[in-house]
Design a protein around this motif. Sequence first.
Motif, PDB file in Angstrom:
ATOM      1  N   ARG A   1      47.697   2.594  22.632  1.00 15.23           N
ATOM      2  CA  ARG A   1      47.746   2.277  24.071  1.00 15.23           C
ATOM      3  C   ARG A   1      46.444   2.672  24.760  1.00 15.23           C
ATOM      4  O   ARG A   1      45.910   1.929  25.592  1.00 15.23           O
ATOM      5  CB  ARG A   1      48.932   2.966  24.737  1.00 15.23           C
ATOM      6  N   LEU A   2      45.917   3.838  24.435  1.00 17.08           N
ATOM      7  CA  LEU A   2      44.659   4.287  25.018  1.00 17.08           C
ATOM      8  C   LEU A   2      43.530   3.328  24.662  1.00 17.08           C
ATOM      9  O   LEU A   2      42.732   2.944  25.519  1.00 17.08           O
ATOM     10  CB  LEU A   2      44.329   5.706  24.541  1.00 17.08           C
ATOM     11  N   SER A   3      43.459   2.935  23.407  1.00 23.72           N
ATOM     12  CA  SER A   3      42.426   1.999  22.967  1.00 23.72           C
ATOM     13  C   SER A   3      42.535   0.677  23.716  1.00 23.72           C
ATOM     14  O   SER A   3      41.529   0.107  24.156  1.00 23.72           O
ATOM     15  CB  SER A   3      42.550   1.772  21.456  1.00 23.72           C
ATOM     16  N   GLY A   4      43.745   0.171  23.887  1.00 26.33           N
ATOM     17  CA  GLY A   4      43.947  -1.071  24.625  1.00 26.33           C
ATOM     18  C   GLY A   4      43.563  -0.946  26.085  1.00 26.33           C
ATOM     19  O   GLY A   4      42.949  -1.853  26.664  1.00 26.33           O
ATOM     20  N   ALA A   5      43.882   0.181  26.699  1.00 24.56           N
ATOM     21  CA  ALA A   5      43.539   0.400  28.109  1.00 24.56           C
ATOM     22  C   ALA A   5      42.025   0.468  28.303  1.00 24.56           C
ATOM     23  O   ALA A   5      41.487  -0.117  29.244  1.00 24.56           O
ATOM     24  CB  ALA A   5      44.201   1.680  28.615  1.00 24.56           C
ATOM     25  N   VAL A   6      41.341   1.159  27.407  1.00 22.23           N
ATOM     26  CA  VAL A   6      39.887   1.263  27.505  1.00 22.23           C
ATOM     27  C   VAL A   6      39.243  -0.112  27.289  1.00 22.23           C
ATOM     28  O   VAL A   6      38.315  -0.496  28.016  1.00 22.23           O
ATOM     29  CB  VAL A   6      39.345   2.301  26.492  1.00 22.23           C
ATOM     30  N   THR A   7      39.739  -0.869  26.327  1.00 23.34           N
ATOM     31  CA  THR A   7      39.215  -2.214  26.084  1.00 23.34           C
ATOM     32  C   THR A   7      39.429  -3.111  27.290  1.00 23.34           C
ATOM     33  O   THR A   7      38.526  -3.846  27.709  1.00 23.34           O
ATOM     34  CB  THR A   7      39.874  -2.822  24.833  1.00 23.34           C
ATOM     35  N   SER A   8      40.608  -3.057  27.885  1.00 24.95           N
ATOM     36  CA  SER A   8      40.903  -3.871  29.067  1.00 24.95           C
ATOM     37  C   SER A   8      40.014  -3.486  30.237  1.00 24.95           C
ATOM     38  O   SER A   8      39.480  -4.354  30.940  1.00 24.95           O
ATOM     39  CB  SER A   8      42.376  -3.727  29.460  1.00 24.95           C
ATOM     40  N   ALA A   9      39.842  -2.198  30.463  1.00 24.85           N
ATOM     41  CA  ALA A   9      38.986  -1.739  31.555  1.00 24.85           C
ATOM     42  C   ALA A   9      37.542  -2.185  31.344  1.00 24.85           C
ATOM     43  O   ALA A   9      36.882  -2.627  32.291  1.00 24.85           O
ATOM     44  CB  ALA A   9      39.065  -0.223  31.686  1.00 24.85           C
ATOM     45  N   ALA A  10      37.058  -2.110  30.124  1.00 21.69           N
ATOM     46  CA  ALA A  10      35.695  -2.547  29.834  1.00 21.69           C
ATOM     47  C   ALA A  10      35.544  -4.048  30.075  1.00 21.69           C
ATOM     48  O   ALA A  10      34.521  -4.500  30.607  1.00 21.69           O
ATOM     49  CB  ALA A  10      35.316  -2.199  28.393  1.00 21.69           C
ATOM     50  N   ALA A  11      36.550  -4.831  29.715  1.00 23.75           N
ATOM     51  CA  ALA A  11      36.500  -6.277  29.940  1.00 23.75           C
ATOM     52  C   ALA A  11      36.464  -6.591  31.430  1.00 23.75           C
ATOM     53  O   ALA A  11      35.717  -7.482  31.876  1.00 23.75           O
ATOM     54  CB  ALA A  11      37.693  -6.952  29.275  1.00 23.75           C
ATOM     55  N   VAL A  12      37.249  -5.876  32.223  1.00 24.67           N
ATOM     56  CA  VAL A  12      37.266  -6.093  33.679  1.00 24.67           C
ATOM     57  C   VAL A  12      35.898  -5.744  34.280  1.00 24.67           C
ATOM     58  O   VAL A  12      35.368  -6.487  35.106  1.00 24.67           O
ATOM     59  CB  VAL A  12      38.395  -5.282  34.337  1.00 24.67           C
ATOM     60  N   VAL A  13      35.324  -4.629  33.861  1.00 27.12           N
ATOM     61  CA  VAL A  13      34.010  -4.235  34.371  1.00 27.12           C
ATOM     62  C   VAL A  13      32.957  -5.271  33.994  1.00 27.12           C
ATOM     63  O   VAL A  13      32.133  -5.669  34.829  1.00 27.12           O
ATOM     64  CB  VAL A  13      33.622  -2.830  33.858  1.00 27.12           C
ATOM     65  N   CYS A  14      32.969  -5.733  32.763  1.00 21.06           N
ATOM     66  CA  CYS A  14      32.001  -6.748  32.324  1.00 21.06           C
ATOM     67  C   CYS A  14      32.169  -8.050  33.099  1.00 21.06           C
ATOM     68  O   CYS A  14      31.184  -8.672  33.509  1.00 21.06           O
ATOM     69  CB  CYS A  14      32.131  -7.004  30.821  1.00 21.06           C
ATOM     70  N   ALA A  15      33.413  -8.477  33.316  1.00 21.10           N
ATOM     71  CA  ALA A  15      33.662  -9.693  34.079  1.00 21.10           C
ATOM     72  C   ALA A  15      33.182  -9.542  35.517  1.00 21.10           C
ATOM     73  O   ALA A  15      32.576 -10.453  36.085  1.00 21.10           O
ATOM     74  CB  ALA A  15      35.148 -10.043  34.042  1.00 21.10           C
ATOM     75  N   ALA A  16      33.432  -8.379  36.124  1.00 17.44           N
ATOM     76  CA  ALA A  16      32.985  -8.140  37.496  1.00 17.44           C
ATOM     77  C   ALA A  16      31.461  -8.142  37.586  1.00 17.44           C
ATOM     78  O   ALA A  16      30.887  -8.730  38.519  1.00 17.44           O
ATOM     79  CB  ALA A  16      33.544  -6.820  38.012  1.00 17.44           C
ATOM     80  N   LEU A  17      30.799  -7.527  36.634  1.00 17.28           N
ATOM     81  CA  LEU A  17      29.335  -7.531  36.629  1.00 17.28           C
ATOM     82  C   LEU A  17      28.784  -8.936  36.438  1.00 17.28           C
ATOM     83  O   LEU A  17      27.802  -9.317  37.076  1.00 17.28           O
ATOM     84  CB  LEU A  17      28.807  -6.590  35.549  1.00 17.28           C
ATOM     85  N   ALA A  18      29.393  -9.709  35.557  1.00 20.39           N
ATOM     86  CA  ALA A  18      28.945 -11.083  35.344  1.00 20.39           C
ATOM     87  C   ALA A  18      29.125 -11.903  36.613  1.00 20.39           C
ATOM     88  O   ALA A  18      28.239 -12.668  37.010  1.00 20.39           O
ATOM     89  CB  ALA A  18      29.715 -11.714  34.180  1.00 20.39           C
ATOM     90  N   TRP A  19      30.248 -11.737  37.281  1.00 18.21           N
ATOM     91  CA  TRP A  19      30.496 -12.462  38.530  1.00 18.21           C
ATOM     92  C   TRP A  19      29.486 -12.036  39.594  1.00 18.21           C
ATOM     93  O   TRP A  19      28.923 -12.862  40.294  1.00 18.21           O
ATOM     94  CB  TRP A  19      31.927 -12.185  39.006  1.00 18.21           C
ATOM     95  N   TRP A  20      29.262 -10.735  39.713  1.00 18.70           N
ATOM     96  CA  TRP A  20      28.371 -10.225  40.742  1.00 18.70           C
ATOM     97  C   TRP A  20      26.925 -10.707  40.516  1.00 18.70           C
ATOM     98  O   TRP A  20      26.240 -11.077  41.471  1.00 18.70           O
ATOM     99  CB  TRP A  20      28.406  -8.703  40.777  1.00 18.70           C
ATOM    100  N   THR A  21      26.448 -10.705  39.278  1.00 17.49           N
ATOM    101  CA  THR A  21      25.071 -11.122  39.014  1.00 17.49           C
ATOM    102  C   THR A  21      24.898 -12.618  39.242  1.00 17.49           C
ATOM    103  O   THR A  21      23.812 -13.057  39.617  1.00 17.49           O
ATOM    104  CB  THR A  21      24.619 -10.746  37.594  1.00 17.49           C
ATOM    105  N   ARG A  22      25.916 -13.426  39.047  1.00 16.45           N
ATOM    106  CA  ARG A  22      25.821 -14.865  39.323  1.00 16.45           C
ATOM    107  C   ARG A  22      25.867 -15.123  40.827  1.00 16.45           C
ATOM    108  O   ARG A  22      25.314 -16.092  41.304  1.00 16.45           O
ATOM    109  CB  ARG A  22      26.962 -15.609  38.653  1.00 16.45           C
ATOM    110  N   ARG A  23      26.545 -14.253  41.549  1.00  8.51           N
ATOM    111  CA  ARG A  23      26.746 -14.429  42.994  1.00  8.51           C
ATOM    112  C   ARG A  23      25.505 -13.993  43.779  1.00  8.51           C
ATOM    113  O   ARG A  23      25.211 -14.561  44.823  1.00  8.51           O
ATOM    114  CB  ARG A  23      27.950 -13.583  43.419  1.00  8.51           C
TER     115      ARG A  23
END
Length: 76
Positions: A45-67
């Motif tokens: 569960r911890l591994s899945g939570a960390v992976t999900s959080a990292a994916a959200v951060v990466c997606a937010a950074l990708a969105w922000w840099t395109r914007r």
Amino acid sequence: MRGAVRGGPGRTARGANAYHGQVERRPEMGDGRAPGVGDVRRAVRLSGAVTSAAAVVCAALAWWTRRTPPRREGAG
């Protein structure tokens, strides 16, 4: 996963690991009992939570840099 279980307080990790057909004997780490099924489930569960959080951060950074428009040289 072994690293996540090893990080738990009051747990001991030990034994052999097999990587690509080669068996490695690892030293004992920790001062507690050996991890049980519940510990492994929590580690998953911890591994899945960390992976999900990292994916959200990466997606937010990708969105922000395109914007954000690129800065012009000499502007300031």
